[in-house]
Scaffold this motif. Structure first.
Motif, PDB file in Angstrom:
ATOM      1  N   LEU A 771      28.290 -51.695  48.123  1.00 29.75           N
ATOM      2  CA  LEU A 771      28.998 -52.921  47.762  1.00 29.75           C
ATOM      3  C   LEU A 771      29.072 -53.893  48.931  1.00 29.75           C
ATOM      4  CD1 LEU A 771      31.911 -51.407  45.639  1.00 29.75           C
ATOM      5  CD2 LEU A 771      29.831 -52.513  44.822  1.00 29.75           C
ATOM      6  N   GLY A 772      29.465 -53.369  50.100  1.00 27.12           N
ATOM      7  CA  GLY A 772      29.556 -54.238  51.266  1.00 27.12           C
ATOM      8  C   GLY A 772      28.203 -54.753  51.696  1.00 27.12           C
ATOM      9  N   GLY A 773      27.153 -53.891  51.611  1.00 26.81           N
ATOM     10  CA  GLY A 773      25.817 -54.323  51.995  1.00 26.81           C
ATOM     11  C   GLY A 773      25.258 -55.370  51.062  1.00 26.81           C
ATOM     12  N   SER A 774      25.599 -55.292  49.778  1.00 23.28           N
ATOM     13  CA  SER A 774      25.107 -56.280  48.819  1.00 23.28           C
ATOM     14  C   SER A 774      25.654 -57.663  49.136  1.00 23.28           C
ATOM     15  CB  SER A 774      25.512 -55.872  47.397  1.00 23.28           C
ATOM     16  OG  SER A 774      24.967 -54.620  47.062  1.00 23.28           O
ATOM     17  N   ARG A 775      26.926 -57.730  49.476  1.00 23.72           N
ATOM     18  CA  ARG A 775      27.509 -59.026  49.806  1.00 23.72           C
ATOM     19  C   ARG A 775      26.926 -59.572  51.101  1.00 23.72           C
ATOM     20  NH1 ARG A 775      33.833 -60.395  51.228  1.00 23.72           N
ATOM     21  NH2 ARG A 775      33.600 -62.668  51.237  1.00 23.72           N
ATOM     22  N   ALA A 776      26.758 -58.709  52.086  1.00 21.65           N
ATOM     23  CA  ALA A 776      26.178 -59.164  53.346  1.00 21.65           C
ATOM     24  C   ALA A 776      24.741 -59.620  53.152  1.00 21.65           C
ATOM     25  CB  ALA A 776      26.256 -58.042  54.384  1.00 21.65           C
ATOM     26  N   TYR A 777      23.978 -58.899  52.321  1.00 20.02           N
ATOM     27  CA  TYR A 777      22.577 -59.292  52.072  1.00 20.02           C
ATOM     28  C   TYR A 777      22.514 -60.619  51.322  1.00 20.02           C
ATOM     29  CZ  TYR A 777      17.648 -58.889  50.827  1.00 20.02           C
ATOM     30  OH  TYR A 777      16.307 -59.127  50.689  1.00 20.02           O
ATOM     31  N   ALA A 778      23.484 -60.860  50.428  1.00 17.55           N
ATOM     32  CA  ALA A 778      23.546 -62.160  49.757  1.00 17.55           C
ATOM     33  C   ALA A 778      23.774 -63.273  50.771  1.00 17.55           C
ATOM     34  CB  ALA A 778      24.659 -62.148  48.713  1.00 17.55           C
ATOM     35  N   GLY A 779      24.585 -62.988  51.804  1.00 16.58           N
ATOM     36  CA  GLY A 779      24.771 -63.979  52.857  1.00 16.58           C
ATOM     37  C   GLY A 779      23.489 -64.247  53.623  1.00 16.58           C
ATOM     38  N   LEU A 780      22.676 -63.201  53.816  1.00 22.03           N
ATOM     39  CA  LEU A 780      21.396 -63.389  54.497  1.00 22.03           C
ATOM     40  C   LEU A 780      20.451 -64.258  53.657  1.00 22.03           C
ATOM     41  CD1 LEU A 780      19.448 -62.689  56.816  1.00 22.03           C
ATOM     42  CD2 LEU A 780      18.821 -60.622  55.545  1.00 22.03           C
ATOM     43  N   ILE A 781      20.430 -64.034  52.353  1.00 23.31           N
ATOM     44  CA  ILE A 781      19.605 -64.873  51.464  1.00 23.31           C
ATOM     45  C   ILE A 781      20.073 -66.324  51.539  1.00 23.31           C
ATOM     46  CG2 ILE A 781      19.021 -65.298  49.048  1.00 23.31           C
ATOM     47  CD1 ILE A 781      19.114 -62.300  48.587  1.00 23.31           C
ATOM     48  N   LEU A 782      21.383 -66.508  51.628  1.00 22.00           N
ATOM     49  CA  LEU A 782      21.915 -67.863  51.721  1.00 22.00           C
ATOM     50  C   LEU A 782      21.544 -68.510  53.058  1.00 22.00           C
ATOM     51  CD1 LEU A 782      23.620 -69.911  50.178  1.00 22.00           C
ATOM     52  CD2 LEU A 782      25.653 -68.940  51.234  1.00 22.00           C
ATOM     53  N   ASP A 783      21.510 -67.712  54.136  1.00 21.86           N
ATOM     54  CA  ASP A 783      21.065 -68.249  55.422  1.00 21.86           C
ATOM     55  C   ASP A 783      19.629 -68.750  55.334  1.00 21.86           C
ATOM     56  OD1 ASP A 783      23.501 -67.722  56.650  1.00 21.86           O
ATOM     57  OD2 ASP A 783      22.907 -65.711  57.266  1.00 21.86           O
ATOM     58  N   ALA A 784      18.810 -68.055  54.567  1.00 22.52           N
ATOM     59  CA  ALA A 784      17.399 -68.426  54.404  1.00 22.52           C
ATOM     60  C   ALA A 784      17.203 -69.208  53.117  1.00 22.52           C
ATOM     61  CB  ALA A 784      16.535 -67.171  54.411  1.00 22.52           C
ATOM     62  N   PHE A 785      18.122 -70.147  52.837  1.00 19.37           N
ATOM     63  CA  PHE A 785      18.085 -70.887  51.575  1.00 19.37           C
ATOM     64  C   PHE A 785      16.826 -71.754  51.449  1.00 19.37           C
ATOM     65  CE2 PHE A 785      19.718 -73.912  54.549  1.00 19.37           C
ATOM     66  CZ  PHE A 785      19.353 -75.167  54.084  1.00 19.37           C
TER      67      PHE A 785
END
Length: 904
Positions: A771-785
């Motif tokens: 769960l925590g990794g999914s949210r953090a990975y979503a943040g990484l995708i957002l960084d590479a928008f």
């Protein structure tokens, strides 16, 4: 608290039939305010009424001991009969339900209880009747309503009869009576009889203390006046007992285990209670005399709402003796007060005496701030006599009765010097800072570990720091400006060590797993609680604390074991909060063959430094400002992009829809998570969030700005979607978008699997990691928008200015600044779990490596977009891949020539 009060209207149920023989009915005249049988609210206790008052359901249960009743007098009228008055009032039975919740710790199950009056009703009877001042009798009839166990509304009718109500009262006066149902026993509205006992509070006369204590406390042990503290005019004796129960631990004379003259409860009673509780009933107008309810029990915890066990209780009145600085109390037995009925209760023997004083000097062998004694005025050979009993306040009440001028005297300095060598105290000196000995950071909780796997819990707090006369510990920590000038001990090599004294309370759950810790079999069912007082030196340059401790043994001679050494090491103030622990040990210095020797107790505790809290609050304020600025800039850049596509409608379809969806979700997810967090009550963050109005207002502002940014991104997405759907010639754009999806999704999925697998191997908490990794990975995708836009431009091979430079460069910087801030925060702030508002580690990848990789990746993507919009979508590919695409290039020279239409 909201109480669901149910009551009925006081109607005439035939007063003459039920009360005519007690107080004859009369015609009421004008209202009379000066004559009243009770004060406005008279508190009392009751027994009985089980079928109505003691029902429960589910995991909520009613506490039978909480049998408190309140009589409220509303109106008193004179009548045509002299000394007969009409009275109107309410008899209230406050309900108190307790919710039981079990939890486990260290493999054992425990229970927590919390009161809740909102789920139950307060039974309120409205009564009216007549009181005879001559006979002291009051008879009233009335009604009330309540709910049955099945939830049905029950209308109740009752008659209330009280005795011994007079204009004035003294220690011998008790108001007793009954409340009986007016319904037959076979009807559902019938209620069991209730008996009532009240200590009258109106016009009380202190007859005992004025007569018996005119010369102090006869029979009490005389101590020098300067050994006890005096009271000030601003803090009289009533203020010292106004906070509720005062708990005292009793110490009996030697040989009392089998003696018949030891119990304070009467002749022949072999029951020796461990504790005595004093509850103030009333105070005199001059604040120098007061009344007590005195109860003897073995119960460690007394609920404030509980009804006393009158068979083990006394009623007393006391007065402050300013000549000897002590409180003198006369106490009387309450006779014939059985648990089933209180109607026949009366005051009996009044030969019990108490004396209480506030010691002026504390030491390692005497840490009590309120001490006293109990004795009998009867001759030794007379029935009811008992030997003198010593009393001292318990650990839980200690410090609540502390007075100005209290001193601490160090008595074990030589033993400390022997048991704590200087080299062990000094340790390895470093430049790091440790807690100040005068601060509240010196108090801590601890987890105990025994040599054979036993466990326990403990708490520790400083009793005194330094040896100056103006030290007034505990609960009043001096500021730096008021510290004594010479409270430290100068050791060799110029090392400054601070004198300090401690109190430790330790609870062991399996005392049999702690060899030697219970030499006199004090434990009950394996549970053992003991107090440890200690004094020694604290070195603020190394965080080392070394002390000699004394524990009081509950043996026949009340011996004290002072052959104990306590070592404690505090972590530095600048250490990581999650990894910093207070570690220490409690060791016996006796030889192993000694029956008082015990195996070492190792303990640890989490440090909670006040500087961390202040720093965290300041950091949260800064992060709120940064979050507001960040979201505001995101709004500005989106608005500039909207203006850009409206000025150049032809480029509106050339914006990647996937990129806009990612940006929109990036603002939607925090809104959803914040809404969920608003309902969370158990997190540490909720404490911080509710610590101030300013903090809550800023969170509201952050949510509002985030919502506005989300709506603007949705508006931009609608622009691009509408423009792309307006012309059939835009089929090439949909093909490029589809190919971009085919490339982006496998990249996202593959990256998520790689990172998720790596994190799962490094953590044993699989579900939490996912769960925590999914949210953090979503943040990484957002960084590479910008990645979907780069892929879209590549398949489209377009070099049009689809994105405004302010938009893609500005949003990139907005996403990268948190990583730069995280680098600064890591090296300049302590880690306060779950208190992050900006650059939340759970919402993105934050570490030294990621804080470098992600900004470089973001700047790299921004550079590619810049080159694509100048040289073409495939400018970064080899020449053989830069050939023209299979579909025609779209002209966008002017709005008239462009086949793309935009819609507002």
């Amino acid at each position: 608290m909201c109480l669901n009060t149910v009551s009925g209207t006081a109607t005439d149920f035939g007063y003459g039939r039920h009360c005519g023989s007690v107080v004859p009915e009369s015609v009421a005249d004008d209202e009379e305010f000066k004559i009243s049988p009770f004060p406005a609210r008279q508190k009392g206790y009751y027994s009985g009424g089980g079928n109505v008052l003691n029902h429960s359901s589910g995991q909520f249960y009613y506490v039978p001991a909480s049998k408190v009743v309140v009589f409220e007098t509303h109106h008193v009228y004179t009548t045509r009969v002299e000394d007969v008055f009409k009275v109107e009032g309410n008899l209230i039975f406050p309900s108190s339900y307790y919710h039981q919740q079990n939890f486990s710790n260290h493999g054992r199950s425990y229970y927590s209880h919390s009161s809740d009056s909102s789920i139950g009703e307060t039974l309120d009877f409205e009564f009216h009747g007549f009181w005879s001042r001559a006979t002291g009798k009051l008879c009233m009839v009335g009604s009330g309503s309540t709910y049955s166990k099945e939830g049905k509304l029950l209308h109740l009718r009752a008659v209330l009869k009280l005795n011994n109500i007079k204009d004035s009262s003294d220690i011998n006066t008790l108001i007793t009576g009954t409340m009986d149902s007016l319904y037959p026993a076979d009807e559902p509205n019938y209620s069991d009889p209730v008996s009532v006992l009240m200590f009258p509070e109106g016009s009380y006369k202190y007859t005992r203390v004025s007569k018996d204590f005119s010369q102090g406390c006869p029979g009490g042990t005389d101590v020098p006046k300067n050994s006890s503290l005096n009271l000030s005019r601003t803090r009289p004796i009533c203020d010292m007992f106004s906070y509720g129960y005062s708990a005292f631990e009793l110490e009996y004379a030697s040989g009392c285990d089998s003696s018949k003259s030891c119990s304070p409860l009467g002749d022949g009673d072999r029951y020796l209670p461990r504790f005595m509780y004093l509850s103030m009933i009333q105070c005199s107008d001059d604040m120098l005399s007061l009344r007590f309810r005195i109860e003897f029990t073995d119960d460690t915890y007394m609920r404030y709402s509980s009804s006393p066990n009158f068979s083990t209780s006394l009623i007393g009145e006391g007065s402050w003796d300013a000549k000897k600085n002590r409180l003198c109390i006369v106490a009387c037995r309450i006779e014939d007060a059985s648990g089933s009925s209180l109607e026949k209760s009366h005051v009996g023997d009044c030969t019990t005496r108490l004396s209480l004083r506030f010691p002026a000097i504390l030491s390692i062998r005497n840490t009590r701030t309120l001490v006293g004694e109990i004795w009998s005025e009867k001759p030794r050979n007379e029935p009811g006599f008992f030997d003198r009993i010593l009393a001292g306040d318990t650990y839980k009440n200690r410090g609540q009765t502390q007075l100005q001028g209290l001193k601490y005297e160090y008595m074990e300095t030589d033993q400390v010097n022997k048991s704590c060598p200087k080299q062990s105290i000094k340790g390895n000196r470093r430049s790091r800072q440790y807690p100040d000995g005068y601060s509240a950071d010196m108090a801590f909780s601890m987890t105990i570990k025994g040599p054979k796997g036993g466990n326990g819990w403990g708490s520790s707090r400083s009793l005194a720091v330094g040896d100056q006369p103006d030290q007034i510990f505990p609960f009043l920590i001096q500021s730096s400006s008021s510290r004594p000038k010479s409270s430290a001990v100068e050791a060799d090599a110029g090392v400054s060590l601070l004198n300090i004294s401690y109190q430790m309370r330790i609870e062991l759950y399996n005392s049999e797993l702690f060899p030697g810790i219970d030499p006199y079999n004090q434990s009950s069912n394996g549970y053992l609680e003991f107090l440890l007082s200690a004094e020694g030196f604290y070195d603020a340059e190394t965080g080392n604390l070394c002390m000699v401790g004394c524990r009081r043994l509950r043996s026949h001679n009340k011996s004290i074991d002072c052959d104990i050494v306590v070592d404690v090491h505090f972590p530095p103030l600048d250490s990581d909060m999650e990894k910093s622990e207070i570690k220490g040990s409690i060791k016996s210095t006796r030889i192993k063959t000694d029956h008082l020797h015990f195996e070492p107790l190792e303990f640890s505790g989490t440090a909670r430094y006040s500087t961390w809290a202040r720093e965290s609050i300041w950091r949260m304020d800064v992060e709120m400002v940064m979050s507001v600025i960040s979201n505001t800039l995101a709004i500005v850049f989106v608005v500039l992009q909207i203006f850009h596509v409206r000025r150049h409608p032809g480029v509106c379809p050339l914006v990647s829809l996937l990129m806009l969806v990612i940006l929109s979700l990036g603002h939607l997810v925090p809104l959803v998570l914040n809404l969920e967090a608003m309902f969370g009550q158990n997190s540490e963050r909720s404490v911080w969030r509710r610590s101030g109005t300013w903090l809550e207002m800023n969170e509201v502002v952050i949510r509002a700005i985030t919502m506005l940014a989300f709506l603007l991104h949705i508006r931009l997405l609608m622009f691009s979607w509408t423009a792309r759907c307006s012309e059939e010639k835009n089929k090439a754009l949909w093909i490029a978008e589809k190919r971009g999806l085919y490339l982006c999704f496998p990249v996202y999925i593959t990256g998520g699997l790689i990172i998720g697998t790596a994190r799962q191997h490094s953590s044993s908490y699989t579900e939490q990691t996912i769960l925590g990794g999914s949210r953090a990975y979503a943040g990484l995708i957002l960084d590479a928008f910008l990645f979907p836009q780069i892929v879209f431009n590549m398949f489209l091979n377009s070099k049009e200015q689809a994105l405004s430079r302010f938009f893609y460069i500005g949003i990139t910087l907005v996403r990268l600044v948190p990583h730069g801030y995280d680098l600064y925060r890591t090296h300049n702030h302590v880690n306060m779990t779950d208190s992050y508002i900006y650059a939340d580690p759970t919402a993105d990848y934050y570490s030294t490596a990621w804080d470098v990789i992600i900004p470089m990746l973001g700047l790299f993507f921004a550079a590619i977009v810049y080159l694509q919009q100048r040289l073409g979508g495939r400018c970064f590919l080899p020449k053989r891949f830069r050939e023209s695409v299979t579909y025609d290039e779209l002209p966008v020279d002017s709005e008239e020539q462009s086949p793309l239409k935009s819609s507002t």
